[in-house]
Scaffold this motif. Structure first.
Motif, short mmCIF file in Angstrom:
data_model
loop_
_atom_site.label_atom_id
_atom_site.label_comp_id
_atom_site.label_asym_id
_atom_site.label_seq_id
_atom_site.Cartn_x
_atom_site.Cartn_y
_atom_site.Cartn_z
N PHE A 52 -68.20 -30.24 -38.06
CA PHE A 52 -67.29 -31.33 -37.74
C PHE A 52 -67.73 -32.63 -38.40
O PHE A 52 -68.89 -32.82 -38.76
N SER B 263 -63.23 -34.08 -36.08
CA SER B 263 -62.35 -33.26 -36.91
C SER B 263 -63.09 -32.07 -37.47
O SER B 263 -64.27 -32.17 -37.84
N ASN B 264 -62.41 -30.94 -37.55
CA ASN B 264 -62.94 -29.72 -38.17
C ASN B 264 -62.93 -29.92 -39.68
O ASN B 264 -61.88 -30.15 -40.28
N TYR C 140 -65.01 -24.01 -31.38
CA TYR C 140 -63.56 -24.18 -31.47
C TYR C 140 -62.80 -23.03 -30.81
O TYR C 140 -61.57 -23.03 -30.79
N THR D 262 -69.26 -21.65 -33.85
CA THR D 262 -69.03 -23.06 -34.18
C THR D 262 -68.56 -23.23 -35.61
O THR D 262 -68.73 -22.34 -36.45
N THR E 264 -66.06 -31.47 -28.07
CA THR E 264 -66.05 -30.29 -28.94
C THR E 264 -64.70 -30.22 -29.68
O THR E 264 -63.88 -31.13 -29.57
N LEU E 265 -64.50 -29.13 -30.37
CA LEU E 265 -63.22 -28.88 -31.05
C LEU E 265 -62.36 -27.89 -30.28
O LEU E 265 -61.47 -27.26 -30.84
N GLY E 266 -62.64 -27.75 -28.99
CA GLY E 266 -61.88 -26.83 -28.14
C GLY E 266 -62.72 -25.72 -27.57
O GLY E 266 -62.28 -25.02 -26.65
N GLY E 267 -63.93 -25.54 -28.10
CA GLY E 267 -64.84 -24.53 -27.57
C GLY E 267 -65.77 -25.10 -26.52
O GLY E 267 -65.50 -26.16 -25.92
N SER F 93 -71.35 -28.10 -28.72
CA SER F 93 -71.39 -28.84 -29.99
C SER F 93 -72.78 -29.42 -30.17
O SER F 93 -73.55 -29.54 -29.21
#
Length: 414
Positions: A318, A326-327, A308, A315, A285-288, A291
């Motif tokens: 990405f 990447s976001n 995230y 969400t 994930t992006l930190g959350g 995904s």
């Protein structure tokens, strides 16, 4: 790229490509994208009335989706197909099957579009196939009252989900003529989400005993393959490229406590990549917490949506390539005034489509479809290779086309 049939039973082999063929080369991962506001079919409106969403893109840069249109009586929103690399204009309206709404989910490289449309105002939705020659055709159902077409490949084969006489939704395959083929071999309720040019189909089906849904990979020669999960109970396959790589989402077996308990179910679900190795690769994930991968091109570049914020289901879109997620909001110009909300399709040029909000109070923050195009450094993309003679696309790992990922609602199960 040649369009694939979303979730269809893979019946056709890619045809031989004769003569001189230009094979696209992979672009390096871009550090920045230019963004094009695709606008809407209601160009003078602001706020909600200007809504549009993009769900698919072909290799020519034509985009399909849905947009609100001007109406004096009932609410109306129609499917659209843009010209290559162009914003929406009134001529892009594909109309409906007679009702007040339609949505385009996928497009192949010949400009054929599939999706769903109402036959009457606020009635049920039916799968459609649209082409320049025939306009919008109703593909019917499997005996029930509703259906949705999710994808189409470059052979004109279509896949999706349709209601049966018993009121259940089954994955279907449409060869381009005749009636829908029920993929009953998939067990209980099912939905076909994508198909590539080799006829491989992906989607999800419910297991008859547990009722849990699992992602599948299906072909006419190999039958049904359950792709499993990332350690949890359920999974959904969303897209497949012409190399047979599959993406989607799957439970990890973990749970979390959200800030708002109403956001449950609280199973942790991550985007996955399957490359034929027998196991799913967790893309993270992006930190959350969660995904979901929505599309993959023939170079293995993946787009989707990922959490995230820890403890939240919120969400952002990405881009995933070479082991890095990447976001997309970090890859567009800082002064663009956009907040990107979802990414739903990517073509072999690395162009990405989705939906976002324009941070403009004078326009009442309209939600619009967008097109991202990679901004590359000089010499970062090799010159196209010219392959002479006859060859099969599969022999070079690319079929001049890929699918446009259907990002529509899944019928009957989730």
């Amino acid at each position: 790229m040649l369009k694939y049939t979303l979730g269809a039973t893979g019946i056709g082999l890619i045809a031989l490509i004769m003569g001189e063929v230009t094979v696209p080369q992979q672009a390096t991962a871009a550090s920045l994208y230019s963004i094009t506001d695709l606008g809407s079919l209601n160009p003078t409106a602001t706020g909600f009335d200007a809504f549009s969403a993009a769900y698919g893109i072909n290799n020519a840069g034509q985009v399909v989706g849905n947009s609100i249109v001007p109406s004096t009586d009932v609410f109306r929103s129609d499917a659209f197909r843009t010209a290559p690399n162009s914003a929406i204009n009134p001529a892009d309206d594909l109309g409906t099957l007679g009702g007040n709404s339609s949505t385009g989910y996928a497009i192949n490289d010949f400009g054929q579009v599939v999706g769903e449309s109402k036959k009457s105002v606020y009635g049920r939705d039916y799968a459609f196939l649209w082409s320049d020659a025939t306009g919008m055709q109703n593909l019917g159902t499997l005996g029930g009252e509703s259906s949705v077409a999710s994808a189409i490949n470059n052979l004109g084969q279509v896949v999706g989900s349709a209601e049966t006489k018993q009121g259940k939704f089954h994955a279907f395959f449409y060869s381009g003529s005749g009636v829908l083929q029920d993929l009953t071999t998939l067990g209980g309720s099912s939905s076909a989400r994508d198909i590539n040019d080799s006829g491989q189909i992906v989607g999800y089906y419910t297991q008859t005993q547990s009722g849990q849904y699992h992602s599948f990979l299906y072909s006419s020669s190999g039958g049904l393959q359950d792709l499993g999960t990332l350690g949890g109970e359920e999974g959904v396959a969303s897209a497949i490229n012409n190399l047979g790589q599959v993406v989607g989402r799957a439970d990890t077996g973990a749970t979390f406590e959200p800030d708002d308990p109403k956001q449950c179910p609280c199973n942790v679900s991550h985007a996955f990549l399957y490359s034929g190795s027998g196991t799913l690769q967790d893309l993270g994930t992006l930190g959350g917490q969660n995904s979901d991968a929505t599309d993959i091109n023939d170079f293995g570049q993946v787009v989707g949506n990922a959490g995230y914020i820890k403890g939240s289901n919120v969400t952002v879109p990405f881009f995933y390539s070479d082991g890095k997620m990447s976001n997309l909001n970090d890859l567009i110009p800082a002064n663009s005034s956009w907040f990107l909300g979802s990414a739903d399709g990517i073509n072999n040029s690395g162009q990405i489509v989705g939906t976002g909000t324009i941070q403009d109070p004078e326009r009442n923050y309209p939600v619009h479809a967008f097109l991202l195009t990679p901004v590359l450094e000089p010499n970062s993309v090799p010159e196209p290779s010219i392959i002479l003679g006859s060859l099969t696309a599969s022999a070079f790992g690319i079929f001049l086309g890929k699918k446009s990922k259907q990002q529509g609602k899944a019928k009957g199960i989730i």
